[in-house]
Design a protein around this motif. Sequence first.
Motif, PDB file in Angstrom:
ATOM      1  N   THR A  95       4.512   0.807 -96.672  1.00  0.00           N
ATOM      2  CA  THR A  95       5.328   1.416 -96.129  1.00  0.00           C
ATOM      3  C   THR A  95       5.921   0.816 -94.751  1.00  0.00           C
ATOM      4  OG1 THR A  95       4.537   3.599 -96.873  1.00  0.00           O
ATOM      5  CG2 THR A  95       5.621   3.633 -94.605  1.00  0.00           C
ATOM      6  N   TYR A  96       4.908   0.089 -93.993  1.00  0.00           N
ATOM      7  CA  TYR A  96       5.306  -0.372 -92.776  1.00  0.00           C
ATOM      8  C   TYR A  96       5.463  -2.054 -92.735  1.00  0.00           C
ATOM      9  CZ  TYR A  96       4.130   4.135 -91.564  1.00  0.00           C
ATOM     10  OH  TYR A  96       4.028   5.554 -91.262  1.00  0.00           O
ATOM     11  N   VAL A  97       5.189  -2.786 -93.790  1.00  0.00           N
ATOM     12  CA  VAL A  97       5.334  -4.382 -93.704  1.00  0.00           C
ATOM     13  C   VAL A  97       6.436  -4.652 -94.569  1.00  0.00           C
ATOM     14  CG1 VAL A  97       4.257  -6.296 -94.320  1.00  0.00           C
ATOM     15  CG2 VAL A  97       2.849  -4.615 -93.424  1.00  0.00           C
ATOM     16  N   ASN A  98       7.369  -5.635 -94.268  1.00  0.00           N
ATOM     17  CA  ASN A  98       8.398  -6.101 -95.274  1.00  0.00           C
ATOM     18  C   ASN A  98       8.840  -7.406 -94.686  1.00  0.00           C
ATOM     19  OD1 ASN A  98      10.704  -5.835 -96.737  1.00  0.00           O
ATOM     20  ND2 ASN A  98      12.100  -5.463 -95.025  1.00  0.00           N
ATOM     21  N   ASN A  99       8.707  -8.280 -95.713  1.00  0.00           N
ATOM     22  CA  ASN A  99       8.828  -9.686 -95.656  1.00  0.00           C
ATOM     23  C   ASN A  99       8.117 -10.142 -94.573  1.00  0.00           C
ATOM     24  OD1 ASN A  99      10.959 -10.120 -97.580  1.00  0.00           O
ATOM     25  ND2 ASN A  99      12.472  -9.214 -96.011  1.00  0.00           N
ATOM     26  N   GLY A 100       6.704 -10.050 -94.583  1.00  0.00           N
ATOM     27  CA  GLY A 100       5.774 -10.547 -93.662  1.00  0.00           C
ATOM     28  C   GLY A 100       5.904  -9.773 -92.204  1.00  0.00           C
ATOM     29  N   TYR A 145      -9.474  -6.038 -91.106  1.00  0.00           N
ATOM     30  CA  TYR A 145      -8.664  -7.032 -90.057  1.00  0.00           C
ATOM     31  C   TYR A 145      -7.480  -7.039 -89.550  1.00  0.00           C
ATOM     32  CZ  TYR A 145      -8.116 -11.488 -87.483  1.00  0.00           C
ATOM     33  OH  TYR A 145      -7.744 -12.678 -86.848  1.00  0.00           O
ATOM     34  N   ASN A 146      -6.576  -6.921 -90.751  1.00  0.00           N
ATOM     35  CA  ASN A 146      -5.147  -6.968 -90.808  1.00  0.00           C
ATOM     36  C   ASN A 146      -4.527  -5.591 -90.172  1.00  0.00           C
ATOM     37  OD1 ASN A 146      -4.985  -9.518 -91.763  1.00  0.00           O
ATOM     38  ND2 ASN A 146      -4.666  -8.745 -93.899  1.00  0.00           N
ATOM     39  N   LEU A 147      -5.530  -4.680 -90.714  1.00  0.00           N
ATOM     40  CA  LEU A 147      -5.166  -3.272 -90.118  1.00  0.00           C
ATOM     41  C   LEU A 147      -5.459  -3.185 -88.578  1.00  0.00           C
ATOM     42  CD1 LEU A 147      -6.266  -1.078 -93.185  1.00  0.00           C
ATOM     43  CD2 LEU A 147      -4.140  -1.137 -92.179  1.00  0.00           C
ATOM     44  N   SER A 148      -6.593  -3.552 -88.133  1.00  0.00           N
ATOM     45  CA  SER A 148      -6.936  -3.538 -86.832  1.00  0.00           C
ATOM     46  C   SER A 148      -6.035  -4.574 -85.873  1.00  0.00           C
ATOM     47  CB  SER A 148      -8.586  -3.993 -86.749  1.00  0.00           C
ATOM     48  OG  SER A 148      -9.421  -3.181 -87.380  1.00  0.00           O
ATOM     49  N   VAL A 149      -5.681  -5.651 -86.392  1.00  0.00           N
ATOM     50  CA  VAL A 149      -4.835  -6.324 -85.573  1.00  0.00           C
ATOM     51  C   VAL A 149      -3.599  -5.435 -85.284  1.00  0.00           C
ATOM     52  CG1 VAL A 149      -2.862  -8.171 -85.760  1.00  0.00           C
ATOM     53  CG2 VAL A 149      -5.415  -8.621 -86.307  1.00  0.00           C
ATOM     54  N   ILE A 150      -3.096  -4.771 -86.412  1.00  0.00           N
ATOM     55  CA  ILE A 150      -1.708  -3.764 -86.142  1.00  0.00           C
ATOM     56  C   ILE A 150      -2.351  -2.946 -84.976  1.00  0.00           C
ATOM     57  CG2 ILE A 150      -0.311  -1.987 -87.188  1.00  0.00           C
ATOM     58  CD1 ILE A 150      -0.535  -3.998 -89.967  1.00  0.00           C
ATOM     59  N   LYS A 151      -3.147  -2.119 -85.155  1.00  0.00           N
ATOM     60  CA  LYS A 151      -3.666  -1.209 -84.295  1.00  0.00           C
ATOM     61  C   LYS A 151      -3.941  -1.778 -82.572  1.00  0.00           C
ATOM     62  CE  LYS A 151      -6.050   2.461 -82.596  1.00  0.00           C
ATOM     63  NZ  LYS A 151      -5.288   3.566 -82.200  1.00  0.00           N
ATOM     64  N   ILE A 194       0.995  -9.429 -96.481  1.00  0.00           N
ATOM     65  CA  ILE A 194       1.831  -8.923 -97.593  1.00  0.00           C
ATOM     66  C   ILE A 194       2.066  -7.285 -97.607  1.00  0.00           C
ATOM     67  CG2 ILE A 194       1.180 -10.944 -99.251  1.00  0.00           C
ATOM     68  CD1 ILE A 194      -1.218  -9.175-100.105  1.00  0.00           C
ATOM     69  N   ASN A 195       2.754  -6.854 -98.477  1.00  0.00           N
ATOM     70  CA  ASN A 195       3.061  -5.379 -98.213  1.00  0.00           C
ATOM     71  C   ASN A 195       2.289  -4.610 -99.351  1.00  0.00           C
ATOM     72  OD1 ASN A 195       4.596  -6.115-100.591  1.00  0.00           O
ATOM     73  ND2 ASN A 195       6.013  -4.764-100.037  1.00  0.00           N
ATOM     74  N   LYS A 196       0.896  -5.035 -99.419  1.00  0.00           N
ATOM     75  CA  LYS A 196       0.030  -4.321-100.080  1.00  0.00           C
ATOM     76  C   LYS A 196      -1.503  -4.691 -99.670  1.00  0.00           C
ATOM     77  CE  LYS A 196       1.907  -6.408-103.749  1.00  0.00           C
ATOM     78  NZ  LYS A 196       2.150  -6.911-105.137  1.00  0.00           N
ATOM     79  N   ALA A 197      -2.268  -3.824-100.328  1.00  0.00           N
ATOM     80  CA  ALA A 197      -3.494  -4.162 -99.888  1.00  0.00           C
ATOM     81  C   ALA A 197      -4.166  -5.331-100.735  1.00  0.00           C
ATOM     82  CB  ALA A 197      -4.446  -2.893-100.044  1.00  0.00           C
ATOM     83  N   TYR A 198      -5.460  -5.941-100.161  1.00  0.00           N
ATOM     84  CA  TYR A 198      -6.124  -6.689-100.849  1.00  0.00           C
ATOM     85  C   TYR A 198      -7.221  -5.967-101.750  1.00  0.00           C
ATOM     86  CZ  TYR A 198      -3.729 -10.617 -98.711  1.00  0.00           C
ATOM     87  OH  TYR A 198      -2.930 -11.664 -98.266  1.00  0.00           O
TER      88      TYR A 198
END
Length: 236
Positions: free
Chosen positions: A34-39, A81-87, A151-155
């Motif tokens: 939903t919230y990531v597009n083209n990096g 990690y990636n979610l917390s950076v966004i936070k 990327i616009n998906k979870a690992y």
Amino acid sequence: MKKIVVLLTLFIAFSGWSQSEADFFKKANAFFETYVNNGKVAYAKLHKDSKDLDDVLSLAKSISTSKDKADSYQAFWINSYNLSVIKGIIDNYPTNSPLDNAGFFEKTKYDLGGNKITLNEIEHKLLRAQFEDPRFHFVLVCGAIGCPPLINKAYLPETLDEQLETQTKIALNSTFLKVDNKKKRVAVSQIMEWYKEDFRMNGTTEIDFINKYRTDKIPNNFKVRYFPYNWKVNEQ
């Protein structure tokens, strides 16, 4: 999205995931889609309404992961990690760079996996110190343009190795390298300078590592240089 849901359902049954882990990966995947597009991340949109981000991070608080299940453990901590950076970016929004916020990586703590933990602790203690895998550097995204693309998906545990391979190949065949054949040198991201030991494991050189993933191989006699890191925030 339907494919992801089916995979999650199957792996709950056959891989020993807990329901909380399955919910986390499902919500994380939906969030990134939903919230990531083209990096790039829709920080302004999230700043107005952070409910989706808060919900997935709330799930991450009590999840217990074990190194014995390496794929699940690594996937959980990479996503966290990636979610917390966004936070962190949202909590300091608007901001030009994560480095503009004191203690962004080494002091600010997040409630994850039953611990209060910093971004640096996730990267260096829970991942790099536990697994000798340089590919982490191509999936941990520090909120800046100089980072590998988000990327616009979870690992996910069942696709993690493939995702690590893919993102490493993407980086080393594009923006992480600038080849100068005339001067016989290659300029690489400063990530490879900061973490030289990760790319020189088992007696290999940085060029050896690059050529493992690169389509157009770099001659072994080329000199390696490093170009400055772009710390501008990776905002849509």
